[in-house]
Design an enzyme around this catalytic site. Structure first.
Site, PDB file in Angstrom:
ATOM      1  N   LYS A   2       0.882  -1.180   0.000  1.00 31.64           N
ATOM      2  CA  LYS A   2       0.000   0.000   0.000  1.00 31.64           C
ATOM      3  C   LYS A   2       0.911   1.220   0.000  1.00 31.64           C
ATOM      4  CE  LYS A   2      -1.887   3.038   1.952  1.00 31.64           C
ATOM      5  NZ  LYS A   2      -1.688   4.458   1.556  1.00 31.64           N
ATOM      6  N   GLU A  62       8.839   1.674  11.600  1.00 30.45           N
ATOM      7  CA  GLU A  62       9.948   2.610  11.394  1.00 30.45           C
ATOM      8  C   GLU A  62       9.325   3.995  11.360  1.00 30.45           C
ATOM      9  OE1 GLU A  62      12.106   4.989  10.610  1.00 30.45           O
ATOM     10  OE2 GLU A  62      12.250   4.422   8.502  1.00 30.45           O
ATOM     11  N   CYS A  97      13.316  10.178   7.661  1.00 26.42           N
ATOM     12  CA  CYS A  97      13.154   9.673   9.037  1.00 26.42           C
ATOM     13  C   CYS A  97      14.474   9.793   9.795  1.00 26.42           C
ATOM     14  CB  CYS A  97      12.664   8.242   9.020  1.00 26.42           C
ATOM     15  SG  CYS A  97      13.601   7.182   7.940  1.00 26.42           S
ATOM     16  N   GLU A 102       9.673  15.962  15.863  1.00 28.07           N
ATOM     17  CA  GLU A 102      10.075  15.734  14.471  1.00 28.07           C
ATOM     18  C   GLU A 102       9.345  16.748  13.589  1.00 28.07           C
ATOM     19  OE1 GLU A 102       8.809  12.138  12.319  1.00 28.07           O
ATOM     20  OE2 GLU A 102      10.891  11.868  11.722  1.00 28.07           O
TER      21      GLU A 102
HETATM   22  P1  NAD Z   1       1.391   8.682   7.819  1.00 25.45           P
HETATM   23  O1  NAD Z   1       2.010   7.919   8.896  1.00 25.45           O
HETATM   24  O2  NAD Z   1      -0.017   9.111   8.016  1.00 25.45           O
HETATM   25  O3  NAD Z   1       1.423   7.842   6.438  1.00 25.45           O
HETATM   26  C1  NAD Z   1       2.358   6.817   6.149  1.00 25.45           C
HETATM   27  C2  NAD Z   1       1.624   5.684   5.432  1.00 25.45           C
HETATM   28  O4  NAD Z   1       0.600   5.171   6.283  1.00 25.45           O
HETATM   29  C3  NAD Z   1       0.903   6.111   4.145  1.00 25.45           C
HETATM   30  O5  NAD Z   1       0.941   5.065   3.184  1.00 25.45           O
HETATM   31  C4  NAD Z   1      -0.531   6.295   4.619  1.00 25.45           C
HETATM   32  O6  NAD Z   1      -1.485   6.140   3.574  1.00 25.45           O
HETATM   33  C5  NAD Z   1      -0.654   5.172   5.627  1.00 25.45           C
HETATM   34  N1  NAD Z   1      -1.704   5.366   6.617  1.00 25.45           N
HETATM   35  C6  NAD Z   1      -2.230   6.534   7.065  1.00 25.45           C
HETATM   36  N2  NAD Z   1      -3.203   6.297   7.969  1.00 25.45           N
HETATM   37  C7  NAD Z   1      -3.287   4.952   8.101  1.00 25.45           C
HETATM   38  C8  NAD Z   1      -4.096   4.094   8.910  1.00 25.45           C
HETATM   39  N3  NAD Z   1      -5.024   4.565   9.733  1.00 25.45           N
HETATM   40  N4  NAD Z   1      -3.875   2.755   8.822  1.00 25.45           N
HETATM   41  C9  NAD Z   1      -2.943   2.263   7.999  1.00 25.45           C
HETATM   42  N5  NAD Z   1      -2.178   3.019   7.202  1.00 25.45           N
HETATM   43  C10 NAD Z   1      -2.335   4.355   7.252  1.00 25.45           C
HETATM   44  O7  NAD Z   1       2.277   9.886   7.487  1.00 25.45           O
HETATM   45  P2  NAD Z   1       1.879  11.234   6.725  1.00 25.45           P
HETATM   46  O8  NAD Z   1       0.554  11.759   7.133  1.00 25.45           O
HETATM   47  O9  NAD Z   1       2.042  10.976   5.292  1.00 25.45           O
HETATM   48  O10 NAD Z   1       2.968  12.222   7.315  1.00 25.45           O
HETATM   49  C11 NAD Z   1       2.786  12.836   8.567  1.00 25.45           C
HETATM   50  C12 NAD Z   1       4.020  12.786   9.421  1.00 25.45           C
HETATM   51  O11 NAD Z   1       4.523  11.454   9.493  1.00 25.45           O
HETATM   52  C13 NAD Z   1       5.205  13.557   8.897  1.00 25.45           C
HETATM   53  O12 NAD Z   1       5.157  14.881   9.225  1.00 25.45           O
HETATM   54  C14 NAD Z   1       6.358  12.861   9.574  1.00 25.45           C
HETATM   55  O13 NAD Z   1       6.551  13.353  10.861  1.00 25.45           O
HETATM   56  C15 NAD Z   1       5.911  11.451   9.644  1.00 25.45           C
HETATM   57  N6  NAD Z   1       6.499  10.619   8.592  1.00 25.45           N
HETATM   58  C16 NAD Z   1       7.573   9.889   8.913  1.00 25.45           C
HETATM   59  C17 NAD Z   1       8.147   9.100   7.937  1.00 25.45           C
HETATM   60  C18 NAD Z   1       9.336   8.278   8.233  1.00 25.45           C
HETATM   61  O14 NAD Z   1      10.023   7.821   7.331  1.00 25.45           O
HETATM   62  N7  NAD Z   1       9.627   8.021   9.461  1.00 25.45           N
HETATM   63  C19 NAD Z   1       7.647   9.070   6.655  1.00 25.45           C
HETATM   64  C20 NAD Z   1       6.528   9.831   6.357  1.00 25.45           C
HETATM   65  C21 NAD Z   1       5.958  10.590   7.354  1.00 25.45           C
END
Ligand code: NAD
Length: 480
Positions: free
Chosen positions: A177, A252, A286, A382
């Site tokens: 996904k 992660e 990250c 972060e």
């Molecule tokens: P997120 O955690 O919401 O999204 C990451 C993934 O999870 C995406 O594929 C998203 O569609 C999916 N996702 C979202 N809600 C979900 C749920 N309820 N169940 C299962 N999967 C779900 O991250 P974001 O909103 O895209 O970004 C927000 C914050 O997350 C950023 O500001 C940052 O701090 C953090 N982030 C961290 C990393 C990392 O590599 N550690 C990467 C992206 C974002």
């Protein structure tokens, strides 16, 4: 504008079939805000079909592949990725807003993951265990079964390489996904995997919203292992959903990673790492180094030299290959701007500013603050943008306390010539990786990676991922 793509990017890949989705979403170019494409808005029903297709692959041909045969498929896939590096670079750059050079490095890393896991998997040995008289005991490494991979938008290719690459190597069947903000290279990877001879259903791709497709995958009873990269809040939800099915999860989740500059540091060597580890991918990394801890005797020198480097950075659209591209979307831009606007109490050391001539993308200035107190919001949370803070310290103990003083523990680095101090701190720092006189060691596909605390748990990359994406069976044979 997208280049010609050899598949329809609005479709899903399930069981080897490119299928029309029941609904679609707009995909936006972060560099100028224009519409790039329509992509699938995967539903729970489509995730269900994908999980079934993965199970069918396991019940069919895929399970009969030997380790060497799986390795060969991955090696071929790595070759195809290399042959398509420029195309993947263009897709990623348009989709993520990633400067071309950085996107190209990700595409090459994706190939390297395929090569590494392709070459490693038939070298993964079990154990024979000395036991009671009359017994022979040994262990077998077996795939979990269907593995779910929820991937964010910041490094799609690298994260797919390290999780899907290792999972396929071990003989799992995957449901991927990708993020709703960036899924083109995920689809292209799956397209190339088909060309490389991966059987139908061994890799299924369901783009869509997190709360819909992501949540459906996280809680699906047919999934036997989940790999999630993203935010802490979502990671916790994914773990809870998986917990209901008693399914292992690799999380992660990011960090607030420090680099510690001691009084004897070689600043000439450190400087590019101090700056670039914070600004790469516009700070949306990250393992970004967002905290620079500096011995007070070197503070002025570090602040001046990092400040000069900031002022020389160019911010621009991804296809002009700037130092810093746009952020992924308006929400992230607003989030980072809120951090900057809320930091008026902090001294700004330098800034790379936004030219008024830039197109209507999601740009933010890159800003360096210092001196900053270790408990300040900007030194604790972060930000996920091009923002770094410099925190002065006096003693080694104080540096360790500051470095360990956040909720996170992903990466840390030490800049010192003192060998004993290097060894001491490598042990004392609470972090999944510690680097000595470097930061990140070039990305290191071979190096196990993952966090402690709110940075998550489980390890990906390196051989370690092959253990994570498999389960151990102990066989005890009594033969008298
Ligand atoms: P997120 O955690 O919401 O999204 C990451 C993934 O999870 C995406 O594929 C998203 O569609 C999916 N996702 C979202 N809600 C979900 C749920 N309820 N169940 C299962 N999967 C779900 O991250 P974001 O909103 O895209 O970004 C927000 C914050 O997350 C950023 O500001 C940052 O701090 C953090 N982030 C961290 C990393 C990392 O590599 N550690 C990467 C992206 C974002």
């Amino acid at each position: 504008m997208l280049p010609d793509i050899p598949f329809d990017p609005s479709q899903l890949l399930i069981g080897g079939q490119w299928r029309d989705p029941s609904d679609t979403l707009a995909l936006t170019n972060p560099s100028d805000g224009s519409d790039l494409a329509r992509i699938a808005k995967g539903t729970a029903a489509e995730v269900d079909l994908a999980v079934q297709a993965a199970q069918d692959a396991l019940d069919g041909d895929w399970s009969s592949f030997t380790a060497a045969e799986r390795g060969r498929v991955l090696t071929r896939l790595g070759q195809l990725v290399l042959e398509n590096v420029e195309f993947l670079t263009t897709l990623e750059s348009l989709d993520v807003g990633k400067p071309t050079t950085q996107a190209r490095a990700d595409a090459v890393a994706l190939a390297r993951y395929c090569e590494f896991y392709g070459g490693a998997v038939d070298k993964l040995l079990g154990q024979t265990i000395p036991y009671l008289n009359g017994y022979t005991v040994y262990t077998l490494r077996e795939p979990h079964g269907v593995t779910g991979h929820i991937v964010p938008w910041n490094y799609p290719m690298q994260i797919i390489g390290r999780s899907v690459g290792a999972a396929l190597a071990m003989g799992n069947a995957c449901v991927l996904k990708p993020a709703e903000d960036a899924c083109l290279t995920a689809l292209m990877f799956a397209y190339l995997a088909e060309q490389a001879g991966l059987p139908a259903g061994a890799l299924n791709v369901v783009p869509g919203l997190g709360r819909e497709a992501g949540a459906a995958l996280a809680g699906h009873p047919g999934v036997q292992h989940l790999s999630f990269t993203g935010s802490v809040a979502t990671g916790a939800m994914v773990q809870q959903a998986a917990g209901a099915n008693v399914v292992p999860v690799t999380l992660e989740l990011g960090g607030k990673s420090p680099q510690i500059v001691f009084e004897d540091a070689d600043l000439e060597a450190a400087l590019p790492f101090l700056v670039n580890a914070g600004l790469q991918n516009a700070g949306q990394t990250c393992s970004a180094s967002s905290r620079i801890l500096v011995h007070s005797s070197r503070f002025d020198e570090v602040a001046t030299r990092m400040g000069d480097a900031y002022r020389a950075k160019r911010i621009g659209p991804a296809n002009t290959d700037p130092d810093i591209g746009p952020l992924i979307n308006a929400t992230q831009r607003d989030r980072v701007m809120a951090f900057l606007d809320g930091a008026s109490d902090l001294p700004v050391l330098a800034e790379a500013s936004i030219s008024p001539d830039l197109p209507q993308g999601h740009y933010v200035p890159a800003r360096l603050f210092g001196p900053v107190k270790p408990d300040h919001r900007l030194a604790q949370q972060e930000i996920f943008g091009p923002v770094q803070v410099i925190i002065p310290f006096e003693t080694e103990d104080e540096a360790v306390a500051i470095a360990n003083g956040t909720d996170y523990g992903l990466v840390a680095s030490i800049w010192t010539k003192d060998g004993a101090r290097q060894m001491r701190l490598a042990k004392r720092l609470k972090s999944g990786q510690v680097f000595i006189n470097n930061y990140g060691a070039g990305g290191g596909v071979e190096l196990p990676f993952g966090g402690i605390g709110k940075s998550g748990h489980g390890r990906e990359k390196g051989f370690e991922a092959l253990y994570g994406f498999s389960t151990l069976k102990t066989v005890a044979a009594f033969h008298g």
